[in-house]
Design a protein around this motif. Structure first.
Motif, short mmCIF file in Angstrom:
data_model
loop_
_atom_site.label_atom_id
_atom_site.label_comp_id
_atom_site.label_asym_id
_atom_site.label_seq_id
_atom_site.Cartn_x
_atom_site.Cartn_y
_atom_site.Cartn_z
N THR A 158 0.82 -1.21 0.00
CA THR A 158 0.00 0.00 0.00
C THR A 158 0.86 1.26 0.00
O THR A 158 0.44 2.29 -0.51
CB THR A 158 -0.95 0.01 1.21
OG1 THR A 158 -0.18 -0.09 2.41
CG2 THR A 158 -1.93 -1.13 1.14
N LEU A 159 2.05 1.17 0.59
CA LEU A 159 2.94 2.34 0.60
C LEU A 159 3.42 2.69 -0.80
O LEU A 159 3.64 3.87 -1.11
CB LEU A 159 4.14 2.10 1.51
CG LEU A 159 3.87 2.14 3.00
CD1 LEU A 159 5.15 1.85 3.78
CD2 LEU A 159 3.30 3.47 3.42
N ILE A 160 3.55 1.69 -1.64
CA ILE A 160 3.97 1.94 -3.01
C ILE A 160 2.93 2.77 -3.74
O ILE A 160 3.25 3.57 -4.61
CB ILE A 160 4.22 0.60 -3.73
CG1 ILE A 160 5.42 -0.10 -3.10
CG2 ILE A 160 4.45 0.81 -5.22
CD1 ILE A 160 5.65 -1.51 -3.59
N LEU A 161 1.68 2.63 -3.35
CA LEU A 161 0.61 3.41 -3.96
C LEU A 161 0.38 4.73 -3.23
O LEU A 161 0.19 5.77 -3.86
CB LEU A 161 -0.69 2.59 -3.97
CG LEU A 161 -1.92 3.30 -4.53
CD1 LEU A 161 -1.74 3.57 -6.02
CD2 LEU A 161 -3.16 2.50 -4.27
N LEU A 162 0.41 4.70 -1.90
CA LEU A 162 0.04 5.88 -1.13
C LEU A 162 1.08 7.00 -1.17
O LEU A 162 0.72 8.17 -1.14
CB LEU A 162 -0.25 5.49 0.32
CG LEU A 162 -1.50 4.66 0.54
CD1 LEU A 162 -1.63 4.31 2.01
CD2 LEU A 162 -2.74 5.40 0.07
N VAL A 163 2.34 6.68 -1.21
CA VAL A 163 3.38 7.72 -1.22
C VAL A 163 3.32 8.56 -2.50
O VAL A 163 3.31 9.79 -2.41
CB VAL A 163 4.78 7.10 -0.99
CG1 VAL A 163 5.87 8.11 -1.25
CG2 VAL A 163 4.88 6.56 0.43
N PRO A 164 3.24 7.97 -3.70
CA PRO A 164 3.11 8.83 -4.88
C PRO A 164 1.80 9.62 -4.92
O PRO A 164 1.79 10.77 -5.36
CB PRO A 164 3.17 7.85 -6.05
CG PRO A 164 3.82 6.65 -5.52
CD PRO A 164 3.48 6.58 -4.08
N VAL A 165 0.73 9.03 -4.41
CA VAL A 165 -0.55 9.76 -4.38
C VAL A 165 -0.44 10.95 -3.44
O VAL A 165 -0.90 12.06 -3.76
CB VAL A 165 -1.70 8.81 -3.97
CG1 VAL A 165 -2.96 9.58 -3.66
CG2 VAL A 165 -1.95 7.79 -5.05
N ALA A 166 0.19 10.77 -2.28
CA ALA A 166 0.36 11.87 -1.33
C ALA A 166 1.26 12.96 -1.90
O ALA A 166 0.99 14.16 -1.73
CB ALA A 166 0.93 11.35 -0.02
N LEU A 167 2.33 12.57 -2.59
CA LEU A 167 3.21 13.57 -3.20
C LEU A 167 2.49 14.33 -4.31
O LEU A 167 2.65 15.55 -4.44
CB LEU A 167 4.46 12.89 -3.75
CG LEU A 167 5.45 12.38 -2.71
CD1 LEU A 167 6.56 11.59 -3.38
CD2 LEU A 167 6.00 13.52 -1.89
N PHE A 168 1.68 13.65 -5.08
CA PHE A 168 0.93 14.30 -6.15
C PHE A 168 -0.09 15.29 -5.58
O PHE A 168 -0.24 16.40 -6.09
CB PHE A 168 0.22 13.24 -7.01
CG PHE A 168 -0.60 13.81 -8.13
CD1 PHE A 168 0.02 14.40 -9.22
CD2 PHE A 168 -1.98 13.77 -8.09
CE1 PHE A 168 -0.73 14.94 -10.25
CE2 PHE A 168 -2.73 14.30 -9.10
CZ PHE A 168 -2.10 14.89 -10.19
N MET A 169 -0.79 14.89 -4.51
CA MET A 169 -1.76 15.80 -3.90
C MET A 169 -1.07 17.01 -3.27
O MET A 169 -1.60 18.13 -3.32
CB MET A 169 -2.59 15.04 -2.86
CG MET A 169 -3.54 14.05 -3.48
SD MET A 169 -4.43 13.08 -2.28
CE MET A 169 -5.39 14.33 -1.47
N GLY A 170 0.09 16.82 -2.68
CA GLY A 170 0.85 17.95 -2.14
C GLY A 170 1.30 18.89 -3.25
O GLY A 170 1.27 20.11 -3.08
N PHE A 171 1.72 18.34 -4.38
CA PHE A 171 2.11 19.16 -5.52
C PHE A 171 0.91 19.95 -6.05
O PHE A 171 1.04 21.13 -6.38
CB PHE A 171 2.70 18.27 -6.63
CG PHE A 171 3.08 19.01 -7.86
CD1 PHE A 171 4.19 19.85 -7.86
CD2 PHE A 171 2.32 18.91 -9.02
CE1 PHE A 171 4.54 20.56 -9.00
CE2 PHE A 171 2.66 19.60 -10.16
CZ PHE A 171 3.78 20.43 -10.15
#
Length: 53
Positions: free
Chosen positions: A3-16
């Motif tokens: 799940t971290l493989i999915l959640l970390v890029p999603v969190a970075l994208f939302m922060g961007f």
């Protein structure tokens, strides 16, 4: 761990996206007159001269 493989890029994208939205509002002048909006709520609106139909 998967799940971290999915959640970390999603969190970075939302922060961007949040950063882009903030910079867009900053360039559009959204934060230019902060004191005017704060004091505008204290004053009454001007009365209408004609009643509403």
């Amino acid at each position: 761990m998967d799940t971290l493989i999915l959640l970390v890029p999603v969190a970075l994208f939302m922060g961007f996206l949040g950063l882009v939205a903030f910079l867009w509002n900053l360039r559009a002048g959204q934060y230019e007159d902060l004191d005017g909006a704060a004091s505008r709520i204290l004053f009454d609106d001007l009365p209408r001269k004609e009643p509403r139909p």
